[in-house]
Motif scaffolding. Structure first.
Motif, PDB file in Angstrom:
ATOM      1  N   PRO A 132       0.819  -1.214   0.000  1.00 24.40           N
ATOM      2  CA  PRO A 132       0.000   0.000   0.000  1.00 24.40           C
ATOM      3  C   PRO A 132       0.857   1.271   0.000  1.00 24.40           C
ATOM      4  O   PRO A 132       2.053   1.225   0.270  1.00 24.40           O
ATOM      5  N   SER A 133       0.229   2.390  -0.291  1.00 19.89           N
ATOM      6  CA  SER A 133       0.949   3.661  -0.294  1.00 19.89           C
ATOM      7  C   SER A 133       1.492   3.975   1.089  1.00 19.89           C
ATOM      8  O   SER A 133       1.053   3.414   2.093  1.00 19.89           O
ATOM      9  N   ILE A 134       2.458   4.880   1.137  1.00 22.25           N
ATOM     10  CA  ILE A 134       3.134   5.203   2.396  1.00 22.25           C
ATOM     11  C   ILE A 134       2.836   6.652   2.769  1.00 22.25           C
ATOM     12  O   ILE A 134       2.959   7.559   1.944  1.00 22.25           O
ATOM     13  N   ASN A 135       2.456   6.874   4.005  1.00 24.47           N
ATOM     14  CA  ASN A 135       2.180   8.216   4.505  1.00 24.47           C
ATOM     15  C   ASN A 135       3.460   8.809   5.067  1.00 24.47           C
ATOM     16  O   ASN A 135       3.843   8.547   6.209  1.00 24.47           O
ATOM     17  N   THR A 136       4.121   9.624   4.274  1.00 22.97           N
ATOM     18  CA  THR A 136       5.378  10.253   4.694  1.00 22.97           C
ATOM     19  C   THR A 136       5.155  11.233   5.842  1.00 22.97           C
ATOM     20  O   THR A 136       6.075  11.509   6.608  1.00 22.97           O
ATOM     21  N   ASN A 137       3.939  11.742   5.962  1.00 21.84           N
ATOM     22  CA  ASN A 137       3.627  12.742   6.985  1.00 21.84           C
ATOM     23  C   ASN A 137       3.015  12.151   8.247  1.00 21.84           C
ATOM     24  O   ASN A 137       2.381  12.877   9.030  1.00 21.84           O
ATOM     25  N   ALA A 138       3.214  10.854   8.458  1.00 20.30           N
ATOM     26  CA  ALA A 138       2.681  10.208   9.654  1.00 20.30           C
ATOM     27  C   ALA A 138       3.190  10.903  10.917  1.00 20.30           C
ATOM     28  O   ALA A 138       4.284  11.478  10.925  1.00 20.30           O
ATOM     29  N   ASN A 139       2.377  10.844  11.958  1.00 19.37           N
ATOM     30  CA  ASN A 139       2.730  11.457  13.251  1.00 19.37           C
ATOM     31  C   ASN A 139       3.022  12.953  13.109  1.00 19.37           C
ATOM     32  O   ASN A 139       3.995  13.478  13.657  1.00 19.37           O
ATOM     33  N   GLU A 140       2.143  13.610  12.339  1.00 16.56           N
ATOM     34  CA  GLU A 140       2.213  15.066  12.164  1.00 16.56           C
ATOM     35  C   GLU A 140       3.568  15.553  11.645  1.00 16.56           C
ATOM     36  O   GLU A 140       4.145  16.510  12.141  1.00 16.56           O
ATOM     37  N   GLY A 141       4.053  14.855  10.613  1.00 14.54           N
ATOM     38  CA  GLY A 141       5.285  15.291   9.972  1.00 14.54           C
ATOM     39  C   GLY A 141       6.541  15.048  10.785  1.00 14.54           C
ATOM     40  O   GLY A 141       7.559  15.732  10.605  1.00 14.54           O
ATOM     41  N   TYR A 142       6.497  14.054  11.667  1.00 11.47           N
ATOM     42  CA  TYR A 142       7.618  13.786  12.579  1.00 11.47           C
ATOM     43  C   TYR A 142       8.919  13.517  11.819  1.00 11.47           C
ATOM     44  O   TYR A 142       9.987  14.024  12.199  1.00 11.47           O
ATOM     45  N   ALA A 143       8.852  12.720  10.754  1.00 12.51           N
ATOM     46  CA  ALA A 143      10.061  12.335  10.023  1.00 12.51           C
ATOM     47  C   ALA A 143      10.794  13.557   9.486  1.00 12.51           C
ATOM     48  O   ALA A 143      12.012  13.695   9.661  1.00 12.51           O
ATOM     49  N   LEU A 144      10.068  14.453   8.837  1.00 10.73           N
ATOM     50  CA  LEU A 144      10.707  15.639   8.251  1.00 10.73           C
ATOM     51  C   LEU A 144      11.281  16.548   9.329  1.00 10.73           C
ATOM     52  O   LEU A 144      12.410  17.049   9.194  1.00 10.73           O
ATOM     53  N   THR A 145      10.549  16.741  10.406  1.00 12.42           N
ATOM     54  CA  THR A 145      11.032  17.620  11.479  1.00 12.42           C
ATOM     55  C   THR A 145      12.311  17.081  12.101  1.00 12.42           C
ATOM     56  O   THR A 145      13.268  17.828  12.351  1.00 12.42           O
ATOM     57  N   ARG A 146      12.356  15.770  12.339  1.00 10.01           N
ATOM     58  CA  ARG A 146      13.556  15.166  12.926  1.00 10.01           C
ATOM     59  C   ARG A 146      14.734  15.232  11.951  1.00 10.01           C
ATOM     60  O   ARG A 146      15.880  15.444  12.367  1.00 10.01           O
ATOM     61  N   ALA A 147      14.466  15.052  10.666  1.00  8.96           N
ATOM     62  CA  ALA A 147      15.537  15.135   9.662  1.00  8.96           C
ATOM     63  C   ALA A 147      16.121  16.543   9.620  1.00  8.96           C
ATOM     64  O   ALA A 147      17.337  16.728   9.524  1.00  8.96           O
ATOM     65  N   VAL A 148      15.257  17.555   9.719  1.00  5.87           N
ATOM     66  CA  VAL A 148      15.728  18.944   9.743  1.00  5.87           C
ATOM     67  C   VAL A 148      16.529  19.197  11.015  1.00  5.87           C
ATOM     68  O   VAL A 148      17.602  19.821  10.968  1.00  5.87           O
ATOM     69  N   HIS A 149      16.032  18.722  12.134  1.00  7.61           N
ATOM     70  CA  HIS A 149      16.722  18.910  13.416  1.00  7.61           C
ATOM     71  C   HIS A 149      18.129  18.324  13.369  1.00  7.61           C
ATOM     72  O   HIS A 149      19.074  18.894  13.932  1.00  7.61           O
ATOM     73  N   ALA A 150      18.289  17.176  12.680  1.00  5.83           N
ATOM     74  CA  ALA A 150      19.594  16.519  12.568  1.00  5.83           C
ATOM     75  C   ALA A 150      20.437  17.078  11.426  1.00  5.83           C
ATOM     76  O   ALA A 150      21.555  16.614  11.198  1.00  5.83           O
ATOM     77  N   LYS A 151      19.892  18.055  10.699  1.00  8.03           N
ATOM     78  CA  LYS A 151      20.576  18.653   9.542  1.00  8.03           C
ATOM     79  C   LYS A 151      20.943  17.588   8.506  1.00  8.03           C
ATOM     80  O   LYS A 151      21.991  17.642   7.862  1.00  8.03           O
ATOM     81  N   PHE A 152      20.049  16.622   8.351  1.00  4.62           N
ATOM     82  CA  PHE A 152      20.244  15.480   7.459  1.00  4.62           C
ATOM     83  C   PHE A 152      19.670  15.853   6.091  1.00  4.62           C
ATOM     84  O   PHE A 152      18.571  15.450   5.723  1.00  4.62           O
ATOM     85  N   VAL A 153      20.426  16.619   5.318  1.00  5.88           N
ATOM     86  CA  VAL A 153      19.943  17.168   4.054  1.00  5.88           C
ATOM     87  C   VAL A 153      19.490  16.088   3.072  1.00  5.88           C
ATOM     88  O   VAL A 153      18.405  16.199   2.485  1.00  5.88           O
ATOM     89  N   PRO A 154      20.268  15.005   2.834  1.00  2.00           N
ATOM     90  CA  PRO A 154      19.788  13.979   1.892  1.00  2.00           C
ATOM     91  C   PRO A 154      18.447  13.370   2.311  1.00  2.00           C
ATOM     92  O   PRO A 154      17.615  13.058   1.455  1.00  2.00           O
ATOM     93  N   LEU A 155      18.235  13.206   3.608  1.00  2.00           N
ATOM     94  CA  LEU A 155      16.960  12.653   4.079  1.00  2.00           C
ATOM     95  C   LEU A 155      15.837  13.672   3.902  1.00  2.00           C
ATOM     96  O   LEU A 155      14.720  13.308   3.496  1.00  2.00           O
ATOM     97  N   VAL A 156      16.106  14.929   4.197  1.00  2.00           N
ATOM     98  CA  VAL A 156      15.101  15.980   3.988  1.00  2.00           C
ATOM     99  C   VAL A 156      14.675  15.996   2.527  1.00  2.00           C
ATOM    100  O   VAL A 156      13.476  16.020   2.207  1.00  2.00           O
ATOM    101  N   GLU A 157      15.651  15.945   1.627  1.00  2.00           N
ATOM    102  CA  GLU A 157      15.344  15.977   0.187  1.00  2.00           C
ATOM    103  C   GLU A 157      14.563  14.742  -0.230  1.00  2.00           C
ATOM    104  O   GLU A 157      13.615  14.827  -1.022  1.00  2.00           O
ATOM    105  N   PHE A 158      14.937  13.581   0.305  1.00  2.00           N
ATOM    106  CA  PHE A 158      14.222  12.338  -0.011  1.00  2.00           C
ATOM    107  C   PHE A 158      12.764  12.429   0.434  1.00  2.00           C
ATOM    108  O   PHE A 158      11.840  12.086  -0.309  1.00  2.00           O
TER     109      PHE A 158
END
Length: 251
Positions: A132-158
């Motif tokens: 099934p499709s994947i919800n990248t914004n699960a848990n209110e965008g937790y993944a993106l916020t944590r990637a930004v906090h870690a300055k993980f640019v390749p993950l943010v872009e992905f």
């Protein structure tokens, strides 16, 4: 009792665990913990699936969502799990990315690359796993916020390439980047890549979120002069009176 268990062949201990589906059995001793921890991906997949089915999971999206919460569920386990769930119901529900994949991101000394965890696992989830499709914004965008906090640019872009949105929690990901005084990260989050037209021109498209005066205030308080100029002059964000007074000192 433990002496009796220790005398059993390894294969039988594996079968015992798949029958019992016990959380406690691997905690009997260090030897048992190592035995089950280093078991094959196939064993881990069967163990996880057994526990999930016992708990009432009946759809592929639910199984994958909850399987990913297990620390032992890596790419090899997902590959072993994949054929086991093919006959389960396929619904419109999405797989929810778990917090555990992003909770402990810590910048390596040599800097982030696209090969650092969890990008390889995410690549498999999005591009290889027929599920099934994947919800990248699960848990209110937790993944993106944590990637930004870690300055993980390749993950943010992905994540952005796979429909992650910085809108969640009132633009928290953008606010984190502002507090870090990282203008490039702010621009990455806010601005979508321009689309090429036939004559080589690039068509500018709308930003991923609407910026506001609170973000400008955070930039001023953080003394991030370049971000203040970006928000005020390029994005035309109107400051409140107090922020404007402080801006006159910075600019």
């Amino acid at each position: 009792m433990s002496v009796g268990l220790y005398s059993l062949p390894v294969e039988l201990l594996y079968e015992l665990q798949l029958f019992a589906l016990s959380e406690s059995l691997p905690l009997v001793s260090r030897d048992f913990n190592a035995l089950y921890k280093h078991a094959s991906p196939s064993f881990h997949a069967k163990y996880i699936l057994g526990r999930l089915v016992d708990s009432g999971c009946s759809t592929q999206s639910d199984i994958y969502t909850k399987a990913l919460r297990y620390p032992i569920c890596d790419q090899s386990v997902l590959e072993a799990l994949r054929p086991l769930v093919q006959d389960f119901d396929l619904t419109d529900a999405s797989i929810q990315l778990p917090r555990r994949l992003f909770r402990s991101l810590s910048p390596p000394p040599s800097g982030w690359t696209s090969q650092h965890h969890p990008i390889p696992l995410l690549r498999y989830l999005y591009h290889t796993l027929k599920a099934p499709s994947i919800n990248t914004n699960a848990n209110e965008g937790y993944a993106l916020t944590r990637a930004v906090h870690a300055k993980f640019v390749p993950l943010v872009e992905f994540l952005l390439e796979h429909e992650a949105s910085p809108k969640y929690r009132e633009g928290l990901a953008v606010k984190v980047a502002i507090r870090q005084k990282d203008l490039e990260m702010v621009k990455t989050l806010v601005e979508r890549p321009a689309v090429k037209q036939k004559k080589g021109k690039r068509q500018k498209i709308e930003d991923r979120l609407e910026l506001d005066s609170n973000m400008l205030k955070i930039a001023v308080l953080s003394k991030a002069k370049d971000i203040v100029e970006y928000l005020y002059r390029e994005k035309n964000i109107i400051p409140d009176v107090q922020t404007l007074k402080k801006m006159n000192i910075i600019l």
